[in-house]
Design an enzyme around this catalytic site. Sequence first.
Site, mmCIF file in Angstrom:
data_model
loop_
_atom_site.group_PDB
_atom_site.id
_atom_site.type_symbol
_atom_site.label_atom_id
_atom_site.label_comp_id
_atom_site.label_asym_id
_atom_site.label_seq_id
_atom_site.Cartn_x
_atom_site.Cartn_y
_atom_site.Cartn_z
ATOM 1 N N GLU A 120 0.830 -1.168 -0.007
ATOM 2 C CA GLU A 120 0.107 -0.004 0.094
ATOM 3 C C GLU A 120 0.898 1.199 -0.132
ATOM 4 O OE1 GLU A 120 -1.470 1.640 3.633
ATOM 5 O OE2 GLU A 120 -1.402 -0.209 4.395
ATOM 6 N N LYS B 248 -5.426 -3.110 13.681
ATOM 7 C CA LYS B 248 -4.721 -1.911 14.284
ATOM 8 C C LYS B 248 -5.414 -1.958 15.565
ATOM 9 C CE LYS B 248 -3.819 1.015 10.243
ATOM 10 N NZ LYS B 248 -4.314 0.028 9.255
#
Length: 301
Positions: A49, A184
């Site tokens: 990414e 996360k």
Amino acid sequence: MRIRSCHLPAAWRRLRPHGRRLLSTAPLVHLAPRVREALRNGEPVVALESTIISHGMPYPQNVETAREVEQIVAAHGSTAATVALIDGRIHVGLSDHELLRLGRGDEPVVKTSRRDMAAVLSQRLLGATTVAGTMLAAHLAGIPVFATGGIGGVHRGAETTMDVSADLTELGRTPVAVVCAGAKSILDLPKTLEFLETQGVPVVAYGDSAEFPAFFSAHSGLQAPWNLQRPDQVARLIRTSAELGLQNGMVVAVPVPGEHAETSAKIEQAIDAALAESTELGIKGKQATPFLLKRVAERTR
């Protein structure tokens, strides 16, 4: 985040019928020459990414990190394909000039998920791809594996805010395996795993433990549905999913090495403080995750 990388080329051979899907000839997709050649030859390619470059770190650390990650991928026998939207095309594999363009901050960069893809391309804006955006681009290019730090998920307080990352719905409809350090830790991890189950997404804890890792920490207190220990097992899982014609992705969660992990208690304290600060400042939407991660990193140094 390592899956015994020395075994990746051998494991990739199990993926070749999937990985050698017809190369995209769509006018909106540009494959870097090295990526095109690797895919044509059935060689391993790993998508990366680019929001970590544009929104995750300051310059020049962001560009240096991007270069280092690409070098690590190359050192273990694979071709790195960092993804970004540039001048009206999806670029799969970036030049050093393009990495600098994303990282220097000389021009606006749009954080680009699936929702934003057509708008960014049609307006010829500079876009950095999220997990969801990178998955979509990787699939268009015929790349079945994507590595990142951590996926998004269900945010804390989502029962009132409805803040759920598009990464989760993308995992439910795009057949790309996402290798990461879990979700996360600023997120509501139990709800994130429940959402992935609803989307039909296999979640694999990779390594000796079946515990789902929590990005900064190897420990979340939650069990992943599956636990695999070897690259060839993961490769067979990806290939079998493709042979079944399943259109979902999967999460291969690799815990951060012990020497780099933070304690769960320390992380939770930092997250609570960061969440309180973001609420006080009214930070929401696309700005929330970068802000929270930055604050947690600052409080756990």
